[in-house]
Design an enzyme around this catalytic site. Sequence first.
Site, PDB file in Angstrom:
ATOM      1  N   PHE A  19       0.340  -1.792  -4.501  1.00  0.00           N
ATOM      2  CA  PHE A  19       0.122  -0.449  -3.963  1.00  0.00           C
ATOM      3  C   PHE A  19       0.469   0.567  -5.037  1.00  0.00           C
ATOM      4  CE2 PHE A  19       1.128   3.525  -1.883  1.00  0.00           C
ATOM      5  CZ  PHE A  19       0.007   3.683  -1.083  1.00  0.00           C
ATOM      6  N   ASP A  43       4.847   0.169 -12.494  1.00  0.00           N
ATOM      7  CA  ASP A  43       4.909   1.161 -11.423  1.00  0.00           C
ATOM      8  C   ASP A  43       6.252   0.971 -10.714  1.00  0.00           C
ATOM      9  OD1 ASP A  43       4.852   2.564  -9.059  1.00  0.00           O
ATOM     10  OD2 ASP A  43       2.787   2.059  -8.554  1.00  0.00           O
ATOM     11  N   LYS A  88       9.363   8.399  -5.895  1.00  0.00           N
ATOM     12  CA  LYS A  88      10.125   8.425  -4.638  1.00  0.00           C
ATOM     13  C   LYS A  88      11.586   8.863  -4.763  1.00  0.00           C
ATOM     14  CE  LYS A  88       7.275   5.483  -1.792  1.00  0.00           C
ATOM     15  NZ  LYS A  88       6.168   4.775  -2.422  1.00  0.00           N
TER      16      LYS A  88
END
Length: 403
Positions: free
Chosen positions: A137, A222, A251
Amino acid sequence: MDNKAIIELTTKHVANTYGRFPIAIVKGKGCRVWDGDGKQYLDFTSGLAVCNLGHCHPNVVNAIKEQAEKLIHISNLYHIETQSELARLLTENSFADKVFFCNSGAEANEAAIKLARKYFSTKGENRYHIITMEKSFHGRTFAALAATGQKKFQAGFEPLLEKFTYVPFNDIEALRNAITEHTAAVMIEPIQGEGGVNVPSDDYLKQVKEICKEKGALLIFDEVQVGMGRTGALFGYENYGAAPDIMTLAKGLAGGVAIGAMLATDAVAQAFTPGTHASTFGGNPLATAAGTAALKTIINEGVLDNCRKSGAYLTDKLNGLKGKFAFLKEVRGKGLIIGMELADGIKGGDIVKECLNKGLLINCVGDKTLRFIPALVVTTQEIDEMTGILTAVLEGISCTSLR
Ligand SMILES: *Cc1c(COP(=O)(O)O)cnc(C)c1O
């Protein structure tokens, strides 16, 4: 407003892109949040791995207050003190030499993909292909969506950006077979988050790095979800002894404020020159002041240590439950990103809903894996409390499935 009033407004006016639970969270402190009706919850979702220091950590709140009174926004036409300070801290504590700031994980990945292509076009090399992983993702914007190796997110948005190839995660031979002289980069989450908390074998990322080196491709990690202390190390790659050429963060980077960052070595970062890439809000004073406060707190206040200890404690507790309930198949993770895989036929969504009713927030990823991503400051008492609620819910499930 109470839950009902807020839900009515959302339904009427907000685009219907999220399957939301029927509560509105209006307040948070540490690992606890409160809804519009005043009900309290123990939060093991942390705003999806964003509030790594817990909700409204005083260091972050104070940094935001102070910066808001001084300067909220100015453009990147000028130098920004808090931006340069956060970049210094990030590079001093990682493999990287340079940081590009943006506002989200997807944007950070866009920057990474653009930089990889620019790097090779600047060198006059015909490399533009990106290899990513199945079940990965990387976000919802077009390049990030093309990078995301899951059909369910891509359906209906075709044609996608071209030249992305997917290989199974943790399968080194598949990668070896897929990489060509046109591969610009291999992009990979050190631990897959949304795909089901998938942890690689210990030497996998090292081997990925070797293959990239041998074939002349760049390696992009990532770390939008596993960066900023989530695994018990500041960055996930530190657990595996393999540093990338490019890394993306978002995040947990600014304690809850919207931010994204793409970090790279000097050799790679130099392909970005004035005018090649930009973001109006990227690296703005408010977000980078919050980021600086959050990062300093992680480094200086024993947060990583607590993450490792609490992570081990939580893993033990979940393994205890696995021994008790036959429909719990596997517990896996690192630090405080932990997944518990359910047997086929057990509905994760039902467990999540029942936990919510009993005052516990968790979520379910990859259809059948319960994910536990509490704040990195979570205490053993809070973990005990969580385990108590979860046990009661699982007992209810085992009764229904026996019937
Ligand atoms: C959440 C996530 C993203 C996307 O971040 P946004 O801020 O929602 O764009 C990208 N990569 C990973 C690994 C993520 O977990």
